[in-house]
Structures are given as structure tokens and as C-alpha cells.
Enzyme design. Structure first.
Site, PDB file in Angstrom:
ATOM      1  N   LYS A  89       0.848  -1.141  -0.183  1.00  0.00           N
ATOM      2  CA  LYS A  89      -0.147  -0.218  -0.115  1.00  0.00           C
ATOM      3  C   LYS A  89       0.701   1.007   0.403  1.00  0.00           C
ATOM      4  CE  LYS A  89      -4.228   1.057   2.323  1.00  0.00           C
ATOM      5  NZ  LYS A  89      -5.258   0.986   3.565  1.00  0.00           N
TER       6      LYS A  89
HETATM    7  C1  E4P Z   1      -8.639   1.780   3.796  1.00  0.00           C
HETATM    8  O1  E4P Z   1      -7.572   0.831   2.996  1.00  0.00           O
HETATM    9  C2  E4P Z   1      -8.295   2.696   4.892  1.00  0.00           C
HETATM   10  O2  E4P Z   1      -7.518   1.519   6.130  1.00  0.00           O
HETATM   11  C3  E4P Z   1      -9.408   2.454   5.259  1.00  0.00           C
HETATM   12  O3  E4P Z   1     -10.609   1.544   5.137  1.00  0.00           O
HETATM   13  C4  E4P Z   1      -9.247   4.273   6.070  1.00  0.00           C
HETATM   14  O4  E4P Z   1     -10.818   4.103   7.324  1.00  0.00           O
HETATM   15  P1  E4P Z   1     -11.290   5.122   8.240  1.00  0.00           P
HETATM   16  O5  E4P Z   1     -11.403   6.246   7.353  1.00  0.00           O
HETATM   17  O6  E4P Z   1     -12.547   4.731   8.940  1.00  0.00           O
HETATM   18  O7  E4P Z   1     -10.513   5.265   8.953  1.00  0.00           O
END
Ligand code: E4P
Length: 217
Positions: A83
Site C-alpha cells: 500500500k
Molecule cells: C483503507 O484501506 C483504510 O485503511 C480505511 O478504510 C480507512 O478508514 P477510516 O477512514 O475509517 O480510518
């Protein structure tokens, strides 16, 4: 639509994967911090539980640092998706990693222009954050609609991975738009099974069945 779970809690992942409905896992530095565990160790364990893509996020912000970290993370297991943040260095790392066959999830996407760049960089997944856009009064689902339309128009292979999901509305609207993947907090994934009429109907069927005095097996 594929379902990923957005957590680094391995007990939750084990429990949810027993349904056979889990296609992958996403983590981020905040979720790793919340787990209180060592990053590499927890990703290794998740990759053993779920055979699908498991996103592990780099912490470096420069290209060389991201590549060094990606090298360590992709060695953990074949199903690791690196990522990277949606920055110039992140997209450069994305292009290099994709050229060597490594899966890449480009994260922190908040506009259609950013999604277009990620697709051109060959990302396996683009992660638009719907909940965080809603939080600032913009339409997260509107962004999913724009990205799906653009990717379809150009035949991009990048999968739209809807992130920052907060409720079933986000899941259902994303599915109607044809988004490829939803990454769900465990509570939202569990709530997909529920409907009050299912509980009420089951209770009535069970009561009527008990009254027959029969057994099946
Ligand atoms: C996605 O890969 C992220 O880790 C995640 O969906 C972020 O979500 P949040 O905005 O609830 O922290």
C-alpha cells in the site's frame, strides 16, 4: 463485489474468514498501532489466514525508502499488496513494483484526478476514502461514481476498492455502481447479515416447527 475486512485484529479476521465470504484484508499504520503488535509478524499471520490480497502500507514517504520497505513487506508472502500513498513518490514506487509483478494498493485517494493518475501508474487497486469525504461535506459515493465511469471509459484494469466505509448505504451504493471491492470495518461486515424481518421470520418458523413435534436428523 469482493469483500475485504479493514482491520489488523487477527481474531476478528479468523472469525470472519470462517464464513467463506472474505476475499482479502486491508491494514494501515493506525490499525497496526491499534493491534499493539509487530507489523511484519501480524501481516505474516493475516496472510496465513486469508489467501486473497493483504494490504501492508509503507511508512516511508520518499521513493527509495518506500522501495526498501516494499522489499521487506512483499517477502512476507505472495498475497501481500503493497500500500502506497497517492503522492508523486508513491505513484513512482507503484509503477516500479507493478513492473516486477507485485500487487499495489494506492491509498488516500480523494479525487477522480488522483484515481486517474493511479490507474496510469498501473495500480492493482485504488482506495478512495468515502467516509472521510462525507465527513467534510463532500460526497464519497459521488467520487466512486466518477472513478467507475472514468475507469470503464478507458478500460483500466485497476480495481476500485471502496475504503473508509461507515455504513451499509456505502456498501450498497458502491455495489450498484459496480465498484470491484469494498473494505469493511468488522462491525459493518457483520451487520450485512442482519435484518429484523429475518429474525422475526426465523422465530416464527421455529415456533411452528416445534409445534409439529418432528425432527429432521
Ligand atoms: C483503507 O484501506 C483504510 O485503511 C480505511 O478504510 C480507512 O478508514 P477510516 O477512514 O475509517 O480510518
Amino acid at each position: 463485489m469482493k469483500f475485504f475486512v479493514d482491520t489488523a485484529d487477527t481474531a476478528e479476521i479468523k472469525s470472519l474468514s470462517s464464513s467463506g465470504l472474505l476475499d482479502g484484508v486491508t491494514t494501515n499504520p493506525s490499525l497496526i498501532a491499534k493491534s499493539g503488535r509487530k507489523f511484519v509478524e501480524v501481516i505474516d499471520e493475516i496472510c496465513d489466514i486469508v489467501p486473497g490480497p493483504v494490504s501492508a502500507e509503507v511508512a516511508a514517504t520518499d521513493y527509495d525508502g518506500m522501495m526498501r520497505e516494499a522489499h521487506v513487506l512483499r517477502a512476507i508472502a505472495k498475497n501481500v499488496a503493497i500500500k502506497v500513498p497517492l503522492t508523486p513518490d508513491g505513484l513512482r514506487a507503484c509503477r516500479t513494483l507493478r513492473a516486477t509483478g507485485t500487487m499495489v494498493n494506492v491509498t488516500l485517494c480523494f479525487s477522480a484526478s488522483q484515481a486517474l493518475l493511479a490507474a496510469k501508474a498501473g495500480a492493482s487497486f485504488i482506495s478512495p476514502f468515502v467516509g472521510r469525504l462525507d465527513d467534510i461535506g463532500e460526497s464519497g459515493i459521488g467520487l466512486i461514481a466518477d472513478i467507475c465511469q472514468i475507469y470503464k471509459a478507458y478500460g483500466f484494469a485497476t480495481e476500485v476498492l471502496v475504503a473508509s466505509i461507515r455504513n451499509l448505504g456505502h456498501v450498497e451504493e458502491s455495489a450498484k455502481l459496480g465498484a470491484h471491492v469494498a473494505t469493511l470495518p468488522p462491525a459493518v461486515l457483520r451487520s450485512m447479515f442482519n435484518h429484523p424481518l429475518t429474525d422475526k421470520g426465523l422465530a416464527a418458523f421455529l415456533a411452528d416447527w416445534a409445534a409439529t413435534g418432528q425432527t429432521i436428523a
